[in-house]
Write a protein that holds these residues in place. Structure first.
Motif, short mmCIF file in Angstrom:
data_model
loop_
_atom_site.label_atom_id
_atom_site.label_comp_id
_atom_site.label_asym_id
_atom_site.label_seq_id
_atom_site.Cartn_x
_atom_site.Cartn_y
_atom_site.Cartn_z
N LEU A 18 34.65 36.36 38.90
CA LEU A 18 35.27 37.30 39.86
C LEU A 18 34.63 38.75 39.79
O LEU A 18 34.80 39.39 38.74
CB LEU A 18 36.73 37.39 39.79
N TRP A 60 42.72 32.17 36.48
CA TRP A 60 41.87 33.42 35.98
C TRP A 60 42.44 33.50 34.23
O TRP A 60 43.37 33.37 34.05
CB TRP A 60 42.03 34.47 36.66
N LEU A 77 35.61 41.87 46.59
CA LEU A 77 35.59 41.06 45.67
C LEU A 77 34.99 39.74 45.92
O LEU A 77 35.01 39.15 47.13
CB LEU A 77 36.99 40.61 45.33
N THR A 79 33.59 35.50 44.23
CA THR A 79 33.67 34.78 43.07
C THR A 79 32.42 34.04 43.24
O THR A 79 32.04 33.49 44.12
CB THR A 79 34.94 33.96 42.79
#
Length: 87
Positions: A18, A60, A77, A79
């Motif tokens: 991430l 996570w 953000l 991933t």
């Protein structure tokens, strides 16, 4: 292609990253503001499947970097899947 799921990953390496894209300003030689961006890793995670629901999710890591807005006030953000084929 290698299957990097936690079940088949004997070394328990993370399978996801991430990251946050952070914008910031540098001061140039003539005092002008130069906008730059940098990618900061926030956390790493593993692909999991819920026992009861059967739905896939990402688990996570417990250690993460705080997510703060960049100079534009944005929080971007993303991933990514980690690929261990090159190792």
């Amino acid at each position: 292609m290698t299957d990097n799921k936690q079940n088949s990953n004997a070394k328990k390496k993370p399978t996801r990253r991430l990251v946050q894209e952070k914008a910031f300003y540098k001061t140039g030689p003539n005092g002008q503001q130069i906008r730059n961006t940098e990618t900061i890793e926030i956390s790493r995670g593993w692909d999991e499947v819920g026992r009861e629901s059967g739905n896939p999710y990402i688990s996570w890591a417990n250690t993460t970097v705080p997510v703060l807005p960049d100079v534009d006030g944005r929080i971007v953000l993303r991933t990514f899947e980690i690929n261990y084929d090159s190792e």
